[in-house]
Design an enzyme around this catalytic site. Sequence first.
Site, PDB file in Angstrom:
ATOM      1  N   ASP A 161      -6.899   2.298   4.919  1.00 54.90           N
ATOM      2  CA  ASP A 161      -7.638   3.263   4.083  1.00 54.90           C
ATOM      3  C   ASP A 161      -7.960   4.502   4.907  1.00 54.90           C
ATOM      4  O   ASP A 161      -7.863   5.628   4.429  1.00 54.90           O
ATOM      5  CB  ASP A 161      -8.966   2.661   3.602  1.00 54.90           C
ATOM      6  N   ALA A 211     -13.988   0.624   3.745  1.00 58.99           N
ATOM      7  CA  ALA A 211     -12.627   1.035   4.113  1.00 58.99           C
ATOM      8  C   ALA A 211     -12.049   0.096   5.164  1.00 58.99           C
ATOM      9  O   ALA A 211     -12.773  -0.402   6.021  1.00 58.99           O
ATOM     10  CB  ALA A 211     -12.656   2.460   4.662  1.00 58.99           C
ATOM     11  N   ASP A 212     -10.733  -0.155   5.094  1.00 59.07           N
ATOM     12  CA  ASP A 212     -10.072  -0.853   6.201  1.00 59.07           C
ATOM     13  C   ASP A 212      -9.219   0.159   6.968  1.00 59.07           C
ATOM     14  O   ASP A 212      -9.220   1.354   6.648  1.00 59.07           O
ATOM     15  CB  ASP A 212      -9.281  -2.077   5.711  1.00 59.07           C
ATOM     16  N   SER A 213      -8.504  -0.327   7.995  1.00 62.35           N
ATOM     17  CA  SER A 213      -7.803   0.607   8.892  1.00 62.35           C
ATOM     18  C   SER A 213      -6.775   1.467   8.150  1.00 62.35           C
ATOM     19  O   SER A 213      -6.625   2.657   8.433  1.00 62.35           O
ATOM     20  CB  SER A 213      -7.128  -0.171  10.018  1.00 62.35           C
ATOM     21  N   ARG A 245       0.841  -1.208   0.000  1.00 59.97           N
ATOM     22  CA  ARG A 245       0.000   0.000   0.000  1.00 59.97           C
ATOM     23  C   ARG A 245       0.876   1.258   0.000  1.00 59.97           C
ATOM     24  O   ARG A 245       0.544   2.252  -0.635  1.00 59.97           O
ATOM     25  CB  ARG A 245      -0.916  -0.003   1.234  1.00 59.97           C
TER      26      ARG A 245
END
Lengths: 338, 77
Positions: B39, B35-37, A265
Amino acid sequence: MPMVGEQKIRAGIVGLATYVPERVLTNSDLQKMVDTSDEWIVARTGIRERRVAAPEEATSDLAYQASVKALDDAGVKPDEIDLIITATNTPDMIFPATACLLQDRLGAKNAGAFDLLAGCTGFIYAVSVASQFIEAGNASTVLVVGSEVLTKIMNWQDRNTCVLFGDGAGAVVIRRVPGDRGILSSALGADGSGAYHLYMPGGGSRHPISAEVIEQGLQFTRMNGREVFKFAVRAMEEGSAKVLQRAGLSVSDIDFLIPHQANIRIIEHAAKKMNLPMDRVAVNVDRYGNTSTASIPLALEESLNSGKIKDGDIVIMVGFGAGLTWAGMLMKWYDYRR
Amino acid sequence: MSAVFNRVKEIIVEQLGVEPEEVKLEASFVDDLGADSLDIVELIMALEEEFDLQIPDEDAEKIRKVGEVIKYIEERK
């Protein structure tokens, strides 16, 4: 800065090799050890598997394997090396330096040797230091090694850290390179106020080894993932901006990005900021996890071997790590293998 | 709709890859927008940049819905 005629002396990579331990630990193996899942790890980090050193394997053993091959790749004999810098967070011992153990094993009898500690950023820091020695005329041949056995400083009950890291080593030989090729600029940064976001408290002079220290688990790595993530995203931007500015180049001049491999990410975020499609970005975090100081040479070697980096390409390396530290480096690639 | 809402909406669409129609005041980042953490960390960072704000972690952790972000930003503008 010594000049030869009109030409500035530039250091560059003239040999490169890596080594990873044989044992592979997959996410499904980890599922049996801690409360985690393949899906969770892949979605948050992009990691699918990592390498784990054998119980008898230490950092200098990995470093030695990579170094022998790198010297061969460069066509350099051990007694030609003037300086060995080992970037590591997991030295064989607190002292002496792992670089000295390596120097002895290689038979590099004319080399000075020291370790450099700058978290996962250590490899870029060490190549930057090496290039100063070359450019100043105080060394002709420097061996830089990033080597880690991180799996031995993990708490295998802590699912927030143990899934992230892996073992490996990468070595480069740095020498003067011809023409306008080589290292164009580098930038090193640190923010010690974030020291406790990623650290291993035990075993040093603050918390020397004792039964109590071990009972408290201070011999293991601790991380505040959220804070490190935030720092990393910003550090990648700041690091790349600074080296580009120092070299008088802009983002559009970049041909290839070698980011520190901690998390897909963060890598994607950096690529997006540089407007680079992912086929011009080195990624191997899926197969090795975060190997700290070994991550950049591992990624660089794969990109070279697959022909993605060509002579004259502008290559940027950026990283971040414990300290907290960050660094960037720009190179005009010299194809020493031609 | 406020100017803040439109700017926040644009950032949410960009960061989370959702459709603009999905970004409603009562939408939850995790349950409705997927959303995840990480995001959320990226989203907070993008909002800090856009609105020149510092959003401390203890505040960020309390923000669950789109409307709560808008309110937070409007109170500090």
